[in-house]
Design a protein around this motif. Structure first.
Motif, short mmCIF file in Angstrom:
data_model
loop_
_atom_site.label_atom_id
_atom_site.label_comp_id
_atom_site.label_asym_id
_atom_site.label_seq_id
_atom_site.Cartn_x
_atom_site.Cartn_y
_atom_site.Cartn_z
N TYR A 17 52.18 51.10 46.20
CA TYR A 17 51.55 50.44 45.06
C TYR A 17 51.65 48.93 45.25
CZ TYR A 17 51.20 54.94 42.87
OH TYR A 17 50.86 56.23 42.60
N ALA A 39 46.87 51.82 44.20
CA ALA A 39 47.60 52.78 45.02
C ALA A 39 46.90 52.86 46.37
CB ALA A 39 47.62 54.15 44.36
N ALA A 49 43.63 55.05 44.23
CA ALA A 49 43.57 54.91 42.77
C ALA A 49 43.73 53.43 42.42
CB ALA A 49 44.68 55.72 42.10
N VAL A 65 55.03 48.01 39.72
CA VAL A 65 54.79 48.57 41.06
C VAL A 65 56.10 48.84 41.79
CG1 VAL A 65 52.46 47.60 41.31
CG2 VAL A 65 54.40 46.36 42.24
N PHE A 68 57.08 52.24 40.61
CA PHE A 68 56.18 53.26 41.16
C PHE A 68 56.50 53.52 42.63
CE2 PHE A 68 52.47 52.31 38.01
CZ PHE A 68 53.27 52.70 36.96
N PRO A 75 49.49 59.24 42.62
CA PRO A 75 48.36 58.47 42.09
C PRO A 75 47.64 59.14 40.92
CG PRO A 75 48.30 58.45 44.47
CD PRO A 75 49.37 59.42 44.08
N HIS A 77 48.90 60.25 38.37
CA HIS A 77 49.60 59.88 37.14
C HIS A 77 49.58 58.38 36.89
CE1 HIS A 77 51.02 63.95 36.80
NE2 HIS A 77 51.53 63.90 38.01
N LEU A 78 48.79 57.64 37.63
CA LEU A 78 48.82 56.18 37.56
C LEU A 78 48.57 55.64 36.15
CD1 LEU A 78 49.07 53.43 38.93
CD2 LEU A 78 46.65 53.58 39.52
N LYS A 79 47.48 56.06 35.54
CA LYS A 79 47.14 55.49 34.22
C LYS A 79 48.16 55.86 33.14
CE LYS A 79 42.51 54.78 35.51
NZ LYS A 79 41.21 54.43 35.23
N ILE A 82 51.29 53.74 33.69
CA ILE A 82 51.10 52.35 33.26
C ILE A 82 51.20 52.27 31.74
CG2 ILE A 82 49.38 50.51 33.04
CD1 ILE A 82 48.53 51.22 35.93
#
Length: 87
Positions: A17, A39, A49, A65, A68, A75, A77-79, A82
């Motif tokens: 990330y 990502a 992502a 980051v 992460f 990726p 689960h990124l949103k 955040i």
């Protein structure tokens, strides 16, 4: 056997990330810089992502980051991650 464990560890770290600064404009605010979180899959050599305009605070973006990367967030689960990090 040791090489197999090493390869598994290396593959686990294939997602990195990073933050990406970007100049933006918003009516009422004007010109500002904010950070996207990206990502990057080093195995595929491609961005897998991206979350745009996450924060205008560079230290916050770096902290996010860092977590992460440390925990090897998937990726997909990124949103959600955040949202959790900012709230």
């Amino acid at each position: 056997m040791r090489d197999i464990k090493r390869m598994k560890h290396m593959l686990k770290d294939s997602i990195q990330y990073i933050i990406a600064p970007k100049a933006r404009y918003a009516q009422g605010i004007g010109l500002y810089v904010s950070y996207d979180i990206v990502a990057y899959d080093s195995t595929k050599r491609d961005i897998v992502a991206m979350a745009p305009d996450v924060t205008a605070d560079r230290n916050t973006a770096l902290h996010i980051v860092g977590k992460f990367n440390r925990y090897q967030l998937s990726p997909i689960h990124l949103k959600e991650a955040i949202d959790d990090a900012l709230n």
